[in-house]
Design an enzyme around this catalytic site. Structure first.
Site, PDB file in Angstrom:
ATOM      1  N   ARG A 130       0.821  -1.207   0.000  1.00  0.00           N
ATOM      2  CA  ARG A 130       0.000   0.000   0.000  1.00  0.00           C
ATOM      3  C   ARG A 130       0.860   1.264   0.000  1.00  0.00           C
ATOM      4  O   ARG A 130       1.868   1.349   0.687  1.00  0.00           O
ATOM      5  CB  ARG A 130      -0.891  -0.020   1.251  1.00  0.00           C
ATOM      6  CG  ARG A 130      -1.727   1.210   1.472  1.00  0.00           C
ATOM      7  CD  ARG A 130      -2.835   0.940   2.452  1.00  0.00           C
ATOM      8  NE  ARG A 130      -2.401   0.808   3.828  1.00  0.00           N
ATOM      9  CZ  ARG A 130      -3.215   0.517   4.840  1.00  0.00           C
ATOM     10  NH1 ARG A 130      -4.498   0.289   4.617  1.00  0.00           N
ATOM     11  NH2 ARG A 130      -2.759   0.434   6.061  1.00  0.00           N
ATOM     12  N   ARG A 173       0.564  -5.237  14.148  1.00  0.00           N
ATOM     13  CA  ARG A 173      -0.832  -4.793  14.146  1.00  0.00           C
ATOM     14  C   ARG A 173      -1.790  -5.955  13.935  1.00  0.00           C
ATOM     15  O   ARG A 173      -2.858  -6.010  14.531  1.00  0.00           O
ATOM     16  CB  ARG A 173      -1.047  -3.715  13.075  1.00  0.00           C
ATOM     17  CG  ARG A 173      -0.743  -2.350  13.643  1.00  0.00           C
ATOM     18  CD  ARG A 173      -0.401  -1.287  12.646  1.00  0.00           C
ATOM     19  NE  ARG A 173      -1.276  -1.093  11.534  1.00  0.00           N
ATOM     20  CZ  ARG A 173      -0.832  -0.815  10.298  1.00  0.00           C
ATOM     21  NH1 ARG A 173       0.457  -0.744  10.059  1.00  0.00           N
ATOM     22  NH2 ARG A 173      -1.660  -0.599   9.325  1.00  0.00           N
TER      23      ARG A 173
HETATM   24  P1  AMP Z   1      -5.765   2.889  11.126  1.00  0.00           P
HETATM   25  O1  AMP Z   1      -5.631   3.995  10.133  1.00  0.00           O
HETATM   26  O2  AMP Z   1      -7.190   2.638  11.542  1.00  0.00           O
HETATM   27  O3  AMP Z   1      -5.058   1.634  10.698  1.00  0.00           O
HETATM   28  O4  AMP Z   1      -5.025   3.393  12.473  1.00  0.00           O
HETATM   29  C1  AMP Z   1      -3.641   3.681  12.463  1.00  0.00           C
HETATM   30  C2  AMP Z   1      -3.093   3.587  13.878  1.00  0.00           C
HETATM   31  O5  AMP Z   1      -3.742   4.543  14.720  1.00  0.00           O
HETATM   32  C3  AMP Z   1      -3.305   2.237  14.575  1.00  0.00           C
HETATM   33  O6  AMP Z   1      -2.334   1.277  14.236  1.00  0.00           O
HETATM   34  C4  AMP Z   1      -3.216   2.661  16.041  1.00  0.00           C
HETATM   35  O7  AMP Z   1      -1.877   2.877  16.431  1.00  0.00           O
HETATM   36  C5  AMP Z   1      -3.922   4.000  16.034  1.00  0.00           C
HETATM   37  N1  AMP Z   1      -5.384   3.853  16.271  1.00  0.00           N
HETATM   38  C6  AMP Z   1      -6.399   4.136  15.410  1.00  0.00           C
HETATM   39  N2  AMP Z   1      -7.587   3.878  15.965  1.00  0.00           N
HETATM   40  C7  AMP Z   1      -7.332   3.411  17.201  1.00  0.00           C
HETATM   41  C8  AMP Z   1      -8.150   2.941  18.265  1.00  0.00           C
HETATM   42  N3  AMP Z   1      -9.488   2.872  18.152  1.00  0.00           N
HETATM   43  N4  AMP Z   1      -7.536   2.526  19.401  1.00  0.00           N
HETATM   44  C9  AMP Z   1      -6.201   2.575  19.545  1.00  0.00           C
HETATM   45  N5  AMP Z   1      -5.368   2.995  18.588  1.00  0.00           N
HETATM   46  C10 AMP Z   1      -5.920   3.414  17.407  1.00  0.00           C
END
Ligand code: AMP
Length: 220
Positions: A130, A173
């Protein structure tokens, strides 16, 4: 059901959740609320909170429940979300967040939780390939780059790999997802609001499945 719609989209990182959540928001004319986007905006703005969040995100870890619940609580009380509803993307990610969300939405509960299913092996490949526009967030892939490599087709912004999209961070992740977020599928199934959607196939096919799932709930 009222005119508005309140949706949660669950799914492994790289399942296409973000792109589909944006489309669902447009389709139903409700805000797309992505906690990842909100955190990245704070990082870009260089706030103290953003700087702290950045190191957690780059390491593929989760920002604390307390902070995330506060951020989402505030956002869901903004007028657009209250009046029209929303598509929540990237939240909840832990049982504590799901329990907090239940409280936040006690008066106006979530209509449906869509779980986009894509096997881990598929998403690992998708995420490491990506690439994303640093200006508008449009997603590309090493297999489907912009016409002018690596400048966004839409706005000419630089297209790069997200700092947290390296194989090591992605594996972390995915492990975290299995440990913390996957149990939410059972959590929402028990509450009768879960809808499982096959996330394999073209983005248009997957979107059609998601729409059909939401419409089925709207008509019930
Ligand atoms: P994403 O774009 O949804 O993959 O989020 C990127 C990163 O933001 C994640 O790997 C977490 O480090 C953090 N993050 C996003 N949403 C959350 C959440 N609901 N709880 C904890 N960390 C979050």
């Amino acid at each position: 059901m009222t005119a508005g719609v309140r949706l949660v989209v669950l799914g492994r990182q790289g399942a296409g959740k973000g792109t589909q959540a944006v489309r669902l928001g447009k389709q139903f004319d409700v805000p797309h609320i992505s906690t990842g986007d909100m955190l990245r905006a704070a990082v870009a703005a260089g706030t103290e909170f953003g700087l702290r969040a950045k190191s957690v995100m780059d390491a593929g870890q989760l920002v604390s429940d307390e902070i995330m619940v506060g951020v989402v609580d505030e956002r869901l009380h903004e007028v657009d979300a209250v009046e029209r509803g929303y598509v929540l993307d990237g939240f909840p990610r832990t049982e504590a967040q799901a329990l907090a969300l239940e409280k936040i939405t006690s008066e106006h509960p979530i209509h449906v939780v869509l779980n986009l299913e894509v096997p881990e092996s598929v998403v690992l490949e998708r995420i490491t390939k990506r690439r994303v526009c640093t200006t508008c967030g449009r997603i590309y892939s090493v297999d489907a780059p912009p016409a002018d490599p690596w400048r966004c087709d839409l706005d000419g912004g630089e297209v790069v790999q997200r700092a947290d999209d390296t194989e090591e961070a992605v594996r972390k992740r995915l492990d975290l997802y299995a440990a913390e977020t996957l149990p939410l599928v059972g959590f929402y199934r028990d509450r009768g609001v879960l809808c499982e959607v096959d996330g394999l196939g073209s983005p248009d096919d997957v979107f059609a499945r998601l729409l059909a799932a939401v419409e089925a709930v709207r008509q019930s």
